[in-house]
Write an enzyme that holds these catalytic residues in place. Structure first.
Site, mmCIF file in Angstrom:
data_model
loop_
_atom_site.group_PDB
_atom_site.id
_atom_site.type_symbol
_atom_site.label_atom_id
_atom_site.label_comp_id
_atom_site.label_asym_id
_atom_site.label_seq_id
_atom_site.Cartn_x
_atom_site.Cartn_y
_atom_site.Cartn_z
ATOM 1 N N GLU A 232 0.845 -1.192 0.000
ATOM 2 C CA GLU A 232 0.000 0.000 0.000
ATOM 3 C C GLU A 232 0.877 1.237 0.000
ATOM 4 O O GLU A 232 1.870 1.296 0.732
ATOM 5 C CB GLU A 232 -0.888 0.083 1.252
ATOM 6 N N LYS B 137 -14.973 3.950 6.510
ATOM 7 C CA LYS B 137 -13.733 3.804 7.256
ATOM 8 C C LYS B 137 -13.778 4.749 8.445
ATOM 9 O O LYS B 137 -14.184 5.898 8.333
ATOM 10 C CB LYS B 137 -12.520 4.121 6.377
ATOM 11 N N GLU C 147 -8.856 9.078 6.380
ATOM 12 C CA GLU C 147 -9.123 7.655 6.167
ATOM 13 C C GLU C 147 -10.167 7.415 5.081
ATOM 14 O O GLU C 147 -10.168 6.373 4.443
ATOM 15 C CB GLU C 147 -9.584 7.000 7.476
ATOM 16 N N GLU D 195 -13.763 5.581 0.653
ATOM 17 C CA GLU D 195 -14.623 4.632 1.368
ATOM 18 C C GLU D 195 -15.237 5.318 2.583
ATOM 19 O O GLU D 195 -14.549 5.615 3.557
ATOM 20 C CB GLU D 195 -13.817 3.403 1.780
#
Length: 465
Positions: free
Chosen positions: A266, A325, A331, A322
């Site tokens: 990542e 999260k 985040e 997203e």
């Protein structure tokens, strides 16, 4: 969920670009959102973006089926909670592989099987036991793959930079003392013997954001002319990512494993976040990821100063923003795409498109630390009164007189509005408990604001940065 016209237009434009898929560059496909496109549409988007690899955080059968027949290499994950049981039971390992891989392989090009996710970053007693179960579980999973004749699949585990006790200068890279010999050494032996990779989650954003006064932003974004020379090795560094990667290379070398290959599991940069989160903006995210891709796609391959010319396969985090999260606002803002399939910013994952071909982006205005007061209020568009009521109950139930001012007759009781009361409760709770880790999130019901919501005699508590 149907794609909007904008997303379809985006797909058509991307499909006209270079058809060659770079195997060096992939995207992590997280699913922590309640508004994301279906797997089939998501795979169309991945194909149109010329993604060479995709990383999944589970073994989602619908996604794996949608990937069948594509040329995309796939990484799937064994959940953390399954590690300890698998570590001592070959039958359980066989059953996991039989259920989650055998039905899809080889039509779906599963190439990487990651056991757990950053498990060495958790420190409870139970987590610590899992540390020592990790490598035995990896061995049993690989034995299962051998049993089913699927040894093209490499077994690894993604780790965060906090596996290091020291990382600066890079030559001083050293694994944490409590894991170096009992965990890292057998892990590296396994990776070396099976010709697998050391999977690493590495984010230059975090060290820069924690220390922007001493780390140059352009150095973190691959954009500047600033260099750093390691005083021990004399190696010259032109960006923060290479420094971080080489600190792990030197840590591995100190344990006797100088040839285990790196794989960036990542990396990325957030395109948005809370008011108090420095540098999280679209300009920086686009700059980091475009420069990263161009660097990874370069021929000859750059590698790092300690490993010049070495190929480092990479997953960019993430495919989507997203919304489920938890934690700080960053985040929820790592995606290359919005949930409707439209791009957060333009990016060519083949690395061939020059910067001059991109439309200009506004330079971020939050590249310096925010100074001032911040309040936590109900997010625009929130309509679910049941969830708001539960959030108020939680915030007011933590003690410290959090909601005393909301009682009948008190200064913040009027107006008698669920939304008004929720905003006060959120601000009061956050101001009291932020220092112990509380966030202004409340399951997506709350956001930070620099606009004082106080009214009349009701003064909302605030956080001063």
């Amino acid at each position: 969920m149907e794609m909007g016209l904008f997303a379809l237009f985006f797909l058509s434009i991307l499909s006209l670009s270079n058809a060659e898929i770079s195997r060096k560059i992939g995207v992590a496909y997280g699913q922590l959102g309640n508004n994301l496109p279906s797997p089939s549409i998501s795979i169309q988007l991945l194909k149109a973006m010329k993604v060479g690899k995709v990383k999944l955080y589970d073994a989602n059968p619908e996604i794996l089926k949608s990937l069948s027949g594509t040329k995309i290499h796939v990484s799937i994950m064994v959940p953390n909670q399954a590690i300890s049981n698998i570590s001592s039971n070959q039958t359980l390992a066989d059953e996991w592989v039989l259920k989650n891989i055998v039905p899809f392989y080889p039509k779906t090009l599963i190439r990487f099987l990651l056991v757990g996710n950053e498990i060495l970053s958790y420190y409870s007693d139970q987590d610590r036991q899992t540390w020592f179960d990790l490598v035995p579980a990896m061995r049993k999973i690989r034995q299962s793959l051998k049993t089913y004749n699927m040894l093209k699949i490499k077994v690894g585990t993604p780790l965060a930079m906090d596996v290091l006790e020291s990382s600066f200068p890079p030559s001083n890279g050293t694994f944490r003392s409590e894991i170096a010999v009992p965990v890292m050494k057998p892990l590296l032996q396994f990776l070396n013997r099976t010709k697998s990779f050391f999977f690493l989650d590495v984010y230059p954003y975090f060290p820069w954001a924690q220390n922007p006064g001493n780390i140059n932003l352009d150095y973190a974004l691959f954009s500047g002319k600033l260099t750093y020379t390691d005083p021990v090795t004399g190696l010259l560094y032109t960006n923060l990512l290479d420094q971080m990667l080489d600190s792990v290379v030197f840590a591995m070398t100190k344990l006797g494993f100088h040839n285990v290959r790196l794989f960036i599991a990542e990396t990325g940069w957030p395109s948005g976040g809370d008011i108090d989160q420095i540098g999280a903006n679209i300009y920086n995210a686009a700059t980091y990821n475009r420069n990263l891709v161009r660097r990874l796609a370069a021929k000859p391959t750059y590698g790092t100063p300690a490993r010049p010319g070495w190929v480092i396969p990479t997953f960019i985090f993430a495919l989507y923003n997203e919304n489920q999260k938890t934690g700080p606002g960053t985040e929820r803002n790592w995606g290359l795409l919005y949930p409707n399939g439209s791009p957060v910013y333009e990016i060519d994952l083949t690395g061939k498109r020059p910067d001059s071909d991109y439309d200009p982006l506004p330079v971020g205005t939050n590249n310096a630390p925010y100074k001032g007061k911040i309040w936590c209020v109900v997010a625009k568009g929130v309509r679910n009164v049941t969830e708001l009521g539960s959030a108020i109950t939680y915030a007011c139930g933590q003690g410290n007189g959090t909601c005393d001012s909301l009682r009948p007759g008190k200064e913040c009781y009027q107006p008698v509005s669920l939304f008004w009361h929720a905003s006060y409760a959120f601000s009061s709770y956050w101001s009291q408990f932020r220092s112990s880790g509380a966030t202004c999130y409340f399951n997506g019901l709350a956001v930070q604001t620099s606009i004082n919501p106080s009214h009349g005699s009701c003064k909302f508590p605030s956080v001063t940065i």
